[in-house]
Design a protein around this motif. Structure first.
Motif: not given
Length: 595
Positions: A20, A79-80, A83, A86-87, A91, A94
């Motif tokens: 994050r 990928a993480l 994600m 996005h959270e 935008e 990957s």
């Protein structure tokens, strides 16, 4: 709109909170008006776990399948990260190495980048996306997944920054920049604000873990500014660019390579082609050679010494033993309890007394020197492993690396002086489209009117080198190459140095004074030599350079009298009467790599 490439290493994406945090840095950069490409490594110890799984299956997994396995670590990370972006309200897309168009050769586990197709990335950036690219991997012509080897994510990031003509490449890691030496070894180490590509290349090759040398090669070749920063703070970090932090300080950093092994091939016939046979046998085992010293021969024979990683000593000895009779050598010795201590500085070439200052620091710390090699910006000494930490601290203190130079400039001051905001150069347009990571030579040159002085039977004890080069320096003699190797007799060593031919007589007189003082066996001095230098980017990672040099000289019946190597140069001392033949032959041999 400016473009920034951000690279996050394994420790920077080791868990969800760190993922994050990396996502926030990318979003912040985008909201500041930049287009952003992230390059992400596998999470934490993920790669180690994959290696353990492979080992549980069997001891000799196919190289192709290992690359298939190891590449999955980065696929999980990208990928993480996407994600997380996005959270957090932005935008992202990957992409694997293949999806970003990273084309490599088929050398599994150590693939080289040949070309990168940027259309997809640029299209996504134009659409306002943050591109999250998998580091460390690509695909070959058969669509096999390949990996780039150690430091592969750094190389991916700098390569993308080069082809996308990024304004900067930010390397986020668990340290807040490049230090004068490893702060884990010396707490007094200082973070430098600016360091040159050449200095960083040498430090990376010496084991500085912040950046891998292949990524620095890419940055130097394409003029990509690299910004090394902490993932966990907003400290300014270090800029790696063309310029240096200081125009006066002779040394910018020191490094210690702990696990070295020294190999000496004794009694090698002093005739053309023998160095080629030795190093071809080692290259055939895909073993990387580091320090190389071939000193002046006596009685028609010479000793050739070099270092390899300690873990590669056994196969190296096997390779040498297999050709001992073929080359007519008398034997081979080795020492696996040695380490290398080096100092690096772009200003070293313009200042006298740097070598003697380093040797005096080691002598005062009672550290013995087994081998010496020098280049224009590096001096390396091989020392006993148990004295390596002491040696590193001694040279770090001797050059006052813990203190910021009085004339040190920040990156903003350097940018203002140079009058632009980007280092991106036009060299990219001169390279073949399928050879992004090809060897790039910047020149083949001759240093003429040279002479060599050799002291035989140099006692193998602390302080001799310091006294020798302090005496030479006090006589006002400017020394170029210095090599120290084993003499093969009574455990003593021999030391050679080159000077301008006009200073030969004076140099021999001074050397005789030193020899008499320390009970050395003999002094020889000869003129009529030249130094042939092959300079470029990627000399160490393209291991065939030295072999091709020796091959070309041997084909022209030219004997090599001295050898010295570095990250940026391979030097050979030869008879002056062969100078033009050597230069013309090497220019032809390396024609495809010269720019």
């Amino acid at each position: 709109m400016s473009l920034i490439v951000q690279k996050f290493g394994g420790t920077s994406v080791a868990d969800v909170e760190k993922i994050r945090a990396a996502a926030r840095k990318a979003i912040r950069a985008q909201r500041q008006g930049h287009r952003v490409v992230m390059v992400v490594s596998a999470m934490g110890k993920n790669t180690d776990r994959l290696l353990e799984l492979a080992a549980e299956i069997g001891p000799n997994p196919p190289a192709r399948e290992m690359d298939m396995l190891l590449s999955t670590g980065e696929q999980v990370s990208v990928a993480l990260v996407a994600m997380a972006i996005h959270e957090l309200g932005a935008e992202a897309v990957s992409l694997t190495g293949g999806q970003i168009g990273m084309k490599t050769d088929s050398s599994f586990s150590k693939a080289r980048i040949q070309a990168i197709s940027t259309e997809r990335i640029e299209s996504l950036l134009d659409a306002g996306k943050i591109v999250v690219a998998a580091g460390f991997q690509g695909i070959d012509d058969e669509l096999n997944i390949t990996t780039l080897g150690r430091g592969g994510s750094d190389t991916t990031a700098v390569a993308l920054a080069a082809v996308l003509k990024a304004d900067a490449c930010e390397i986020y890691t668990d340290v807040d920049g490049v230090y004068t030496t490893d702060p884990r070894l010396l707490p007094e180490a200082r973070r430098v604000e600016v360091i040159s590509y050449d200095e960083m290349l040498e430090l990376a090759s010496l084991g500085a873990s912040v950046m891998h040398n292949r990524s620095i090669e890419f940055a130097k070749k394409f003029g990509v500014p690299i910004h090394v920063r902490s993932s966990f703070s907003d400290t300014e970090g270090t800029m790696i660019v063309t310029e240096t932090e200081s125009a006066q300080a002779p040394v910018s950093g020191a490094a210690m390579t702990p696990n070295e092994a020294r190999v000496t091939v004794l009694g090698v016939p002093d005739v053309p082609g023998k160095s080629l046979q030795i190093f071809s046998a080692i290259a055939a085992k895909k073993i990387a050679v580091d320090m190389v010293v071939q000193n002046v021969g006596s009685n028609g024979r010479a000793d050739v010494s070099f270092t390899v990683q300690r873990s590669e000593l056994a196969p190296t000895l096997t390779a040498i033993v297999s050709i001992i009779d073929l080359i007519g050598a008398s034997g081979v010795t080795h020492d696996e309890n040695v380490s290398k201590v080096s100092v690096v500085g772009a200003n070293m070439a313009n200042q006298t007394g740097v070598a003697s200052r380093m040797f005096r620091a080691l002598a005062d710390a009672d550290v013995n020197i087994h081998m010496i090699t020098t280049s224009e910006i590096k001096i390396s000494a091989l020392v006993p492993r148990e004295q390596a930490a002491t040696a590193l601290r001694a040279v770090h203190q001797a050059f006052e690396l813990h203190q910021k130079p009085d004339d040190a400039k920040s990156w903003s001051e350097i940018k203002a002086d140079r009058g632009d905001t980007s280092d991106v150069k036009t060299i990219v347009s001169r390279l073949r489209d399928d050879a992004l990571e090809a060897l790039t030579l910047t020149g083949i040159s001759l240093t003429e009117n040279q002479a060599r002085v050799t002291l035989f039977g140099v006692p193998d004890r602390p302080g001799i080198a310091a006294d020798m080069f302090e005496t030479i320096g006090n006589a006002g003699i400017l020394v170029d190459m210095i090599v120290q190797g084993y003499d093969g007799e009574d455990g003593s060593t021999s030391v050679s140095f080159t000077v301008n031919e006009s200073e030969l007589a004076q140099s021999v007189d001074v050397a005789k004074q030193v020899a008499k003082k320390h009970g050395m066996r003999d002094v020889q001095g000869d003129g009529g030599i030249v130094k042939v230098t092959v300079s470029g980017i990627g000399l160490r990672s393209h291991t065939h350079v030295a072999t091709l040099l020796f091959q070309n000289l041997a084909a022209n019946d030219i004997n090599v009298e001295m050898i010295g190597t570095s990250e940026l140069q391979v030097n050979a001392v030869i008879d002056a009467k062969h100078a033009q033949t050597a230069k013309e032959g090497l220019t032809k041999a390396f024609a495809d790599s010269l720019c």
